[in-house]
Write a protein that holds these residues in place. Structure first.
Motif, PDB file in Angstrom:
ATOM      1  N   PRO A  65     -42.033  59.688-117.431  1.00 19.33           N
ATOM      2  CA  PRO A  65     -41.063  59.321-118.472  1.00 19.33           C
ATOM      3  C   PRO A  65     -41.328  57.945-119.077  1.00 19.33           C
ATOM      4  CG  PRO A  65     -39.939  60.328-116.621  1.00 19.33           C
ATOM      5  CD  PRO A  65     -41.362  60.121-116.186  1.00 19.33           C
ATOM      6  N   SER A  66     -41.734  56.997-118.256  1.00 22.91           N
ATOM      7  CA  SER A  66     -42.046  55.653-118.768  1.00 22.91           C
ATOM      8  C   SER A  66     -43.254  55.689-119.683  1.00 22.91           C
ATOM      9  CB  SER A  66     -42.304  54.692-117.607  1.00 22.91           C
ATOM     10  OG  SER A  66     -41.144  54.495-116.842  1.00 22.91           O
ATOM     11  N   ALA A  67     -44.267  56.464-119.305  1.00 20.44           N
ATOM     12  CA  ALA A  67     -45.474  56.567-120.134  1.00 20.44           C
ATOM     13  C   ALA A  67     -45.163  57.187-121.484  1.00 20.44           C
ATOM     14  CB  ALA A  67     -46.534  57.389-119.394  1.00 20.44           C
ATOM     15  N   ILE A  68     -44.298  58.195-121.487  1.00 18.50           N
ATOM     16  CA  ILE A  68     -43.927  58.855-122.747  1.00 18.50           C
ATOM     17  C   ILE A  68     -43.139  57.901-123.636  1.00 18.50           C
ATOM     18  CG2 ILE A  68     -42.563  60.728-123.749  1.00 18.50           C
ATOM     19  CD1 ILE A  68     -43.309  62.386-121.231  1.00 18.50           C
ATOM     20  N   ARG A  69     -42.236  57.156-123.038  1.00 16.45           N
ATOM     21  CA  ARG A  69     -41.485  56.178-123.839  1.00 16.45           C
ATOM     22  C   ARG A  69     -42.424  55.090-124.377  1.00 16.45           C
ATOM     23  NH1 ARG A  69     -37.625  56.999-119.543  1.00 16.45           N
ATOM     24  NH2 ARG A  69     -35.665  57.900-120.311  1.00 16.45           N
TER      25      ARG A  69
ATOM     26  N   VAL B 177     -35.957  66.654-121.931  1.00 12.71           N
ATOM     27  CA  VAL B 177     -36.178  66.128-120.594  1.00 12.71           C
ATOM     28  C   VAL B 177     -37.641  65.763-120.397  1.00 12.71           C
ATOM     29  CG1 VAL B 177     -35.850  66.551-118.127  1.00 12.71           C
ATOM     30  CG2 VAL B 177     -34.322  67.644-119.788  1.00 12.71           C
ATOM     31  N   PHE B 178     -37.888  64.568-119.843  1.00 11.94           N
ATOM     32  CA  PHE B 178     -39.244  64.120-119.539  1.00 11.94           C
ATOM     33  C   PHE B 178     -39.458  64.125-118.028  1.00 11.94           C
ATOM     34  CE2 PHE B 178     -38.875  61.028-123.397  1.00 11.94           C
ATOM     35  CZ  PHE B 178     -39.009  62.083-124.268  1.00 11.94           C
ATOM     36  N   GLY B 179     -40.511  64.859-117.592  1.00 12.92           N
ATOM     37  CA  GLY B 179     -40.880  64.819-116.170  1.00 12.92           C
ATOM     38  C   GLY B 179     -41.899  63.747-115.927  1.00 12.92           C
ATOM     39  N   GLY B 180     -42.109  63.495-114.650  1.00 15.52           N
ATOM     40  CA  GLY B 180     -41.853  64.311-113.501  1.00 15.52           C
ATOM     41  C   GLY B 180     -42.706  65.570-113.439  1.00 15.52           C
ATOM     42  N   ASP B 181     -42.773  66.086-112.187  1.00 13.11           N
ATOM     43  CA  ASP B 181     -43.505  67.327-111.995  1.00 13.11           C
ATOM     44  C   ASP B 181     -42.653  68.515-112.436  1.00 13.11           C
ATOM     45  OD1 ASP B 181     -42.146  68.637-109.640  1.00 13.11           O
ATOM     46  OD2 ASP B 181     -42.713  66.778-108.645  1.00 13.11           O
TER      47      ASP B 181
ATOM     48  N   ALA C  81     -35.642  71.429-124.479  1.00 17.54           N
ATOM     49  CA  ALA C  81     -37.062  71.338-124.152  1.00 17.54           C
ATOM     50  C   ALA C  81     -37.295  70.335-123.036  1.00 17.54           C
ATOM     51  CB  ALA C  81     -37.880  70.956-125.388  1.00 17.54           C
ATOM     52  N   GLU C  82     -38.415  70.531-122.355  1.00 20.93           N
ATOM     53  CA  GLU C  82     -38.878  69.550-121.377  1.00 20.93           C
ATOM     54  C   GLU C  82     -40.393  69.441-121.474  1.00 20.93           C
ATOM     55  OE1 GLU C  82     -37.531  71.088-117.650  1.00 20.93           O
ATOM     56  OE2 GLU C  82     -38.394  73.047-118.052  1.00 20.93           O
ATOM     57  N   PHE C  83     -40.888  68.243-121.265  1.00 22.42           N
ATOM     58  CA  PHE C  83     -42.323  67.961-121.251  1.00 22.42           C
ATOM     59  C   PHE C  83     -42.635  67.331-119.897  1.00 22.42           C
ATOM     60  CE2 PHE C  83     -41.567  68.771-125.588  1.00 22.42           C
ATOM     61  CZ  PHE C  83     -42.780  69.010-126.235  1.00 22.42           C
ATOM     62  N   VAL C  84     -43.536  67.966-119.146  1.00 20.35           N
ATOM     63  CA  VAL C  84     -43.695  67.589-117.740  1.00 20.35           C
ATOM     64  C   VAL C  84     -45.156  67.359-117.362  1.00 20.35           C
ATOM     65  CG1 VAL C  84     -41.656  68.965-117.173  1.00 20.35           C
ATOM     66  CG2 VAL C  84     -43.919  69.973-116.867  1.00 20.35           C
ATOM     67  N   GLU C  85     -45.305  66.773-116.163  1.00 18.70           N
ATOM     68  CA  GLU C  85     -46.583  66.581-115.477  1.00 18.70           C
ATOM     69  C   GLU C  85     -47.484  65.519-116.112  1.00 18.70           C
ATOM     70  OE1 GLU C  85     -47.385  67.702-112.551  1.00 18.70           O
ATOM     71  OE2 GLU C  85     -46.101  69.448-112.183  1.00 18.70           O
ATOM     72  N   VAL C  86     -46.928  64.619-116.910  1.00 14.91           N
ATOM     73  CA  VAL C  86     -47.712  63.467-117.386  1.00 14.91           C
ATOM     74  C   VAL C  86     -47.863  62.480-116.234  1.00 14.91           C
ATOM     75  CG1 VAL C  86     -47.770  61.500-118.951  1.00 14.91           C
ATOM     76  CG2 VAL C  86     -46.959  63.723-119.782  1.00 14.91           C
ATOM     77  N   ASN C  87     -49.102  62.218-115.849  1.00 12.88           N
ATOM     78  CA  ASN C  87     -49.375  61.300-114.741  1.00 12.88           C
ATOM     79  C   ASN C  87     -50.275  60.166-115.239  1.00 12.88           C
ATOM     80  OD1 ASN C  87     -50.301  59.973-112.415  1.00 12.88           O
ATOM     81  ND2 ASN C  87     -50.101  61.810-111.170  1.00 12.88           N
ATOM     82  N   PRO C  88     -49.688  59.005-115.559  1.00  9.19           N
ATOM     83  CA  PRO C  88     -50.481  57.923-116.150  1.00  9.19           C
ATOM     84  C   PRO C  88     -51.543  57.358-115.220  1.00  9.19           C
ATOM     85  CG  PRO C  88     -48.231  57.209-115.709  1.00  9.19           C
ATOM     86  CD  PRO C  88     -48.259  58.682-115.494  1.00  9.19           C
ATOM     87  N   ILE C  89     -51.373  57.510-113.905  1.00  8.99           N
ATOM     88  CA  ILE C  89     -52.387  57.014-112.970  1.00  8.99           C
ATOM     89  C   ILE C  89     -53.693  57.793-113.127  1.00  8.99           C
ATOM     90  CG2 ILE C  89     -52.985  56.962-110.504  1.00  8.99           C
ATOM     91  CD1 ILE C  89     -50.224  55.981-109.914  1.00  8.99           C
ATOM     92  N   LEU C  90     -53.576  59.054-113.461  1.00 10.23           N
ATOM     93  CA  LEU C  90     -54.751  59.913-113.627  1.00 10.23           C
ATOM     94  C   LEU C  90     -55.235  59.955-115.071  1.00 10.23           C
ATOM     95  CD1 LEU C  90     -53.495  62.917-111.448  1.00 10.23           C
ATOM     96  CD2 LEU C  90     -54.973  61.031-110.734  1.00 10.23           C
TER      97      LEU C  90
END
Length: 299
Positions: free
Chosen positions: A25-29, A94-98, A267-276
């Motif tokens: 969520p932080s990465a998306i914002r 909603v922003f995920g998260g897994d 809607a929800e957008f999920v599984e964004v992992n900024p570390i990867l």
């Protein structure tokens, strides 16, 4: 589509093993989603993130499922927040998260509709149960749980089950399905567009058919978009990348066509992992796709 959008951050990584997706969520914002949507003359309410904390991993001794009670606890919270957003006549985004967060999202959404349709945009089916899952990771189970299949702790989130009917579901982009998931898809007659169909028919035809199929049988449609539905070259920052996925441009076309129908109500957008990720590339892709979903056009 509702002009009032309420953003809900769900920074939960309890449904899988790779750390970092809680920063999604932080990465998306950070990638500018609020400004992007405000530029479309939408009324944006960002209610911040649901507090997850840093609980220890707990493996259920009977089912071998990871963090079963914790996922259920946080899903109940999300369900109540989403429910209230819809009551307030706003669009829950909603922003995920897994992807285990979808259990809570759908529990909050589905109580408002008789026949909720779901577009599951994902490389995976997420139709596992404790008995069929190779890993015990709940992010591979949310769609099954929402269909009322699986552990009752998950299927009864929100106090009712099922949330959706198999005939009101369309999976788009599947290219990694476990044996138990394939069996369930055939048993329930779930409509699935694998990458074979997308390559053969083209994305435009796939979305046209999806729209026609869901319009005939649903009174609302929820979009659950896992960034691993896209090819890893376009969305590298995901926990379970699968080669040969949907392209960035194909995904834009899908969102643009859905925007034209005005049929998406949550809607929800999920599984964004900024570390990867690579310089927040995946979060930027998510923001661009949300822009198209909410009506952004070049001309």
């Amino acid at each position: 589509m509702n002009k009032s959008i309420t953003i809900i951050g769900m920074p939960m990584d309890l449904g899988q093993m790779r750390r970092g997706v809680d920063m999604g969520p932080s990465a998306i914002r950070y990638a500018g989603i609020v400004e992007r949507l405000q530029g479309l003359n939408l009324e944006i309410h960002d209610r911040g993130d649901i507090q997850i904390g840093r609980p220890e991993v707990v493996i259920d001794p009977d089912t071998k499922m990871r963090n079963l009670e914790l996922v259920a606890e946080k899903s109940e919270i999300l369900a109540k927040v989403v429910d209230k957003v819809i009551e307030d006549e706003s669009f829950p985004l909603v922003f995920g998260g897994d992807h285990s967060i979808a259990i809570g999202t759908l529990a909050g959404v589905a109580r408002h509709y008789e026949n909720l349709g779901v577009i599951w945009y994902d490389a995976h089916g997420d139709l596992n149960t404790a008995e069929t899952s190779p890993s015990g990771n709940i992010h591979g189970m949310p769609l099954a749980a929402s269909l009322g299949i699986g552990h009752p702790v998950l299927t009864q989130i929100g106090g009712y089950s099922p949330k959706i009917k198999p005939e009101n579901l369309v999976i788009i982009g599947a290219r990694s399905l476990d044996v138990g998931e394939r069996k369930l898809i055939k048993e329930k007659g779930i409509k699935v567009y694998t990458m074979h169909e997308i390559d053969r028919l083209g994305m435009a035809k796939v979305i046209e058919e999806t729209i026609e199929y869901l319009k005939a049988r649903t009174d609302s449609v929820h979009l659950s978009l896992d960034l691993d539905g896209l090819d890893p070259t376009d969305a590298p920052g995901v926990g379970t990348p699968v080669l040969g996925g949907i392209s960035y441009r194909e995904s834009h076309l899908a969102m643009e066509m859905l925007a034209e129908t005005k049929m998406i109500t949550s809607a929800e957008f999920v599984e964004v992992n900024p570390i990867l990720d690579e310089r927040n590339k995946t979060a930027l892709a998510a923001v661009a796709l949300m822009g198209s979903l909410f009506g952004e056009k070049l001309l």
